[in-house]
Design a protein around this motif. Structure first.
Motif, PDB file in Angstrom:
ATOM      1  N   VAL A 269       0.845  -1.204   0.000  1.00 58.46           N
ATOM      2  CA  VAL A 269       0.000   0.000   0.000  1.00 58.46           C
ATOM      3  C   VAL A 269       0.877   1.250   0.000  1.00 58.46           C
ATOM      4  N   TYR A 271       3.858   1.550  -1.228  1.00 58.63           N
ATOM      5  CA  TYR A 271       4.454   1.707  -2.567  1.00 58.63           C
ATOM      6  C   TYR A 271       3.444   2.327  -3.533  1.00 58.63           C
ATOM      7  N   HIS A 272       2.180   1.993  -3.345  1.00 63.73           N
ATOM      8  CA  HIS A 272       1.135   2.573  -4.198  1.00 63.73           C
ATOM      9  C   HIS A 272       1.068   4.091  -4.028  1.00 63.73           C
ATOM     10  N   TYR A 273       1.401   4.582  -2.836  1.00 66.16           N
ATOM     11  CA  TYR A 273       1.358   6.019  -2.554  1.00 66.16           C
ATOM     12  C   TYR A 273       2.726   6.689  -2.692  1.00 66.16           C
TER      13      TYR A 273
END
Length: 315
Positions: A269, A271-273
């Motif tokens: 999560v 890494y997604h941000y």
């Protein structure tokens, strides 16, 4: 009136304290697990300190579990609490659940199981038929037990009697032996030794129905073949094999894997941000730090499973 007001005041204070506590816990959990502006999109769980605490928790849980349950300080080592009495109790519990009568422990079958386990360790094999071609039922007849039906289950290096039975019950062929309506007696052996250069705890179970005496009063020699199946951890069904691996892991290991799974999810999560990071970090390796850590958590989880499986002899 004063007392009532005082109680009312205390009630307000207590409620306010609970709200503050709940809010504080929520804030800490958010900082720990959720990437947001307040923690610079870098949850505390996957920072250096958080990772150090996780690793320490994993090691301490393994040491603590083995000390409490097995009385030693090994980490992911092979230990077992499997006993003949435990195997008998678990077997009859499974039969009772299937509305079947319990099995009786027979000393001759115990001896046959012990001799088979000893032979496997002495000749370095783990199979129903020995390398020299000795069949499973040969061990039963060698101790003077005559049967009309018999079966054999094998297992090695399970953590407890319950784990052994759970693995057998997860395999249709082993389950068939345990819940066979014809069998009335059973013998078990749990023997420790060295197999393929590794410390190993072998379990052998012989299920049988004794032969009926002839009209002359002598025991009738049995000529029927025994029912047996492949050792418990070998299965053509991948799901069954996976199930036996999971069952071989102790609770501390399962808890460690659960913790790593949470950390892995938090890292993904995060890494997604990654585009929400401060500008000075977006174009450096730190923009991908969460991906590296997710990979590290995955590798660590695989290592823990592999060590646990190797230590229990599952591969």
């Amino acid at each position: 009136m004063f007392i009532a007001r005082r109680c009312y005041t205390l009630d307000i204070v207590t409620t306010k304290t609970k709200r503050i506590t709940k809010k504080t816990v929520s804030q800490h959990a958010k900082h720990l697990l959720v990437p947001h502006k307040g923690n610079q999109y870098h949850p505390h769980l996957i920072r250096g300190k958080g990772i150090s605490i996780m690793v320490a928790a994993i090691i301490i849980s393994q040491l603590g579990y083995n000390m409490l349950v097995h009385g030693n300080m090994s980490v992911l080592g092979r230990t077992t609490t499997t006993t003949v009495d435990g195997l008998l109790a678990q077997t009859n519990e499974a039969r009772q659940a299937a509305s079947l009568p319990p099995l009786t422990l027979n000393p001759k079958l115990d001896q046959a199981a012990y001799e088979k386990a000893h032979d496997m360790l002495q000749n370095n094999y783990w199979a129903h038929v020995s390398p020299t071609g000795v069949q499973p039922w040969s061990w039963i007849t060698s101790v003077g037990y005559n049967y009309s039906a018999a079966g054999e289950n094998l297992a090695k290096n399970y953590d407890s009697s319950k784990d052994t039975l759970d693995a057998w019950l997860a395999s249709p062929s082993h389950r068939a032996n345990i819940l066979n309506t014809h069998y009335t007696e059973v013998g078990f052996a749990v023997v420790d030794g060295n197999l393929d250069g590794k410390d190993t705890s072998l379990v052998v179970a012989y299920y049988a129905q004794p032969a009926q005496p002839s009209v002359l009063g002598a025991n009738t020699p049995s000529t029927s073949a025994a029912n047996f199946s492949q050792p418990a951890v070998h299965s053509n069904n991948p799901l069954t094999y996976l199930g036996t691996i999971v069952q071989s892991l102790n609770p501390a290991t399962v808890g460690s894997l659960a913790l790593l799974t949470i950390a892995f999810g938090v890292a993904l999560v995060t890494y997604h941000y990654r585009r929400m990071l401060p500008k000075k970090l977006r174009y450096t390796w730190k923009a991908h730090h969460a991906a590296y850590k997710a990979g590290g958590f995955a590798v660590l989880a695989i290592m823990i499973v592999s060590l646990g499986v190797i230590s229990t002899g599952q591969i």
